[in-house]
Motif scaffolding. Structure first.
Motif, PDB file in Angstrom:
ATOM      1  N   HIS A 150       2.313   6.100   6.291  1.00  0.00           N
ATOM      2  CA  HIS A 150       3.096   6.808   5.275  1.00  0.00           C
ATOM      3  C   HIS A 150       2.778   6.246   3.883  1.00  0.00           C
ATOM      4  O   HIS A 150       2.551   6.998   2.934  1.00  0.00           O
ATOM      5  N   ALA A 151       2.753   4.917   3.786  1.00  0.00           N
ATOM      6  CA  ALA A 151       2.468   4.283   2.493  1.00  0.00           C
ATOM      7  C   ALA A 151       1.067   4.671   2.023  1.00  0.00           C
ATOM      8  O   ALA A 151       0.849   4.970   0.840  1.00  0.00           O
ATOM      9  N   ASN A 152       0.112   4.694   2.945  1.00  0.00           N
ATOM     10  CA  ASN A 152      -1.259   5.077   2.566  1.00  0.00           C
ATOM     11  C   ASN A 152      -1.297   6.511   2.048  1.00  0.00           C
ATOM     12  O   ASN A 152      -1.948   6.812   1.051  1.00  0.00           O
ATOM     13  N   ASP A 197      -8.930   1.922   2.460  1.00  0.00           N
ATOM     14  CA  ASP A 197      -7.667   2.656   2.376  1.00  0.00           C
ATOM     15  C   ASP A 197      -7.417   3.098   0.936  1.00  0.00           C
ATOM     16  O   ASP A 197      -8.148   2.717   0.012  1.00  0.00           O
ATOM     17  N   ALA A 198      -6.373   3.897   0.768  1.00  0.00           N
ATOM     18  CA  ALA A 198      -6.113   4.520  -0.532  1.00  0.00           C
ATOM     19  C   ALA A 198      -5.815   3.485  -1.607  1.00  0.00           C
ATOM     20  O   ALA A 198      -6.208   3.640  -2.773  1.00  0.00           O
ATOM     21  N   THR A 220      -8.920   8.148   9.849  1.00  0.00           N
ATOM     22  CA  THR A 220      -7.454   8.127   9.904  1.00  0.00           C
ATOM     23  C   THR A 220      -6.823   7.863   8.541  1.00  0.00           C
ATOM     24  O   THR A 220      -5.660   8.183   8.322  1.00  0.00           O
ATOM     25  N   PHE A 221      -7.582   7.241   7.638  1.00  0.00           N
ATOM     26  CA  PHE A 221      -7.004   6.823   6.361  1.00  0.00           C
ATOM     27  C   PHE A 221      -7.508   7.710   5.222  1.00  0.00           C
ATOM     28  O   PHE A 221      -8.652   7.572   4.784  1.00  0.00           O
ATOM     29  N   LYS A 230     -14.517  15.045   2.529  1.00  0.00           N
ATOM     30  CA  LYS A 230     -14.831  14.086   3.597  1.00  0.00           C
ATOM     31  C   LYS A 230     -16.197  14.475   4.161  1.00  0.00           C
ATOM     32  O   LYS A 230     -16.354  15.572   4.702  1.00  0.00           O
ATOM     33  N   MET A 231     -17.167  13.576   4.016  1.00  0.00           N
ATOM     34  CA  MET A 231     -18.524  13.837   4.509  1.00  0.00           C
ATOM     35  C   MET A 231     -18.794  12.916   5.699  1.00  0.00           C
ATOM     36  O   MET A 231     -18.599  11.714   5.598  1.00  0.00           O
ATOM     37  N   VAL A 232     -19.231  13.503   6.806  1.00  0.00           N
ATOM     38  CA  VAL A 232     -19.604  12.695   7.968  1.00  0.00           C
ATOM     39  C   VAL A 232     -21.112  12.839   8.184  1.00  0.00           C
ATOM     40  O   VAL A 232     -21.640  13.961   8.201  1.00  0.00           O
TER      41      VAL A 232
END
Ligand SMILES: Nc1nc2c(ncn2[C@@H]2O[C@H](COP(=O)(O)OP(=O)(O)OP(=O)(O)O)[C@@H](O)[C@H]2O)c(=O)[nH]1
Ligand SMILES: [Mg+2]
Length: 217
Positions: free
Chosen positions: A11-13, A94-95, A126-127, A134-136
């Motif tokens: 949630h915080a992220n 992470d953010a 996940t983050f 988003k590039m994979v």
């Protein structure tokens, strides 16, 4: 109890990711979160796209690695602003890390930031970072089964790159199976087949990135 702690972290992220996103939109900064296995070609793709866009648009790079500054040094050597984040064992960015380093990157409005996430096909999906894209990146030597095995990563992707296509003649890579796995997760997936070695397909990828940047509102 553990589940509660994990939820709080997520949630915080998410809250910080949303703040990041708002700032990126306000400043018209397109942020590309690049996720892949170790060695799939994340740094190589960044270098190729920068080469194609240099002198056309302002760019910066955030390099995420468990340790070392090897990739950041490659970016620095071509004269593009870069910040290295060492997670010290953490398997993803992470953010909050992105929020913390962005002021040091000193990005102008109307620019592109490449974020090279820590190399693995699990945790980074996940983050949220507040990224635009988003590039994979998958690569031929890893095998065609990766979309079947790392579903959350491939399902999250706005764009999928199949890199190292120059190695296809030497490797038992079933392209139809690869696309079957991708399309099972996302019918309308954007896939670009490229080779950073030969440069094949890079122009189409660069055109796509620029059209995303120009059409962002
Ligand atoms: N043959 C071939 N080799 C490639 C291609 N793209 C990258 N490589 C090579 O693959 C190796 C790994 O490439 P990197 O760009 O460092 O991969 P990465 O995903 O950034 O790796 P990590 O940061 O360690 O996770 C290097 O030796 C590259 O030269 C390609 O299209 N074809
Ligand atoms: Mg790298």
């Amino acid at each position: 109890m553990e589940i509660k702690v994990l939820k709080n972290i997520m949630h915080a992220n998410q809250q910080i990711a949303e703040d990041n996103k708002k700032m990126f939109v306000d400043k018209k900064i397109t942020v590309i979160n690049i996720m892949a296995s170790p060695g799939a070609g994340k740094t190589s793709v960044i270098l190729k796209v920068i080469e194609a866009l240099k002198n056309k648009i302002h760019m910066g790079v955030i390099e995420g690695d468990i340790a070392s500054s090897i990739d950041a040094e490659k970016i620095e050597s071509i004269g593009v602003p870069v910040i290295q984040i060492n997670t010290g064992g953490g398997c993803h960015l992470d953010a909050n890390m992105i929020k913390t380093v962005m002021p040091d990157l000193k990005m102008q409005d109307n620019s592109i930031v490449f974020v090279e996430n820590v190399g693995n096909l699990v945790c980074p999906s996940t983050f949220d970072l507040g990224e635009t894209i988003k590039m994979v990146i998958a690569s031929v030597p890893e095998g065609h089964d990766k979309p079947f095995k790392y579903t959350s990563m491939f399902a999250a992707a706005d764009v999928i790159i199949l890199n190292k296509t120059d190695l296809a003649p030497y490797i038992d890579f079933d392209k139809d199976m690869f696309y079957k796995g991708v399309h099972a997760l996302r019918d309308n997936a954007n896939v670009f087949e490229i080779s950073c070695r030969t440069g094949n397909g890079i122009d189409k990828l660069v055109d796509w990135i620029i059209s995303k940047h120009n059409n962002a509102d």
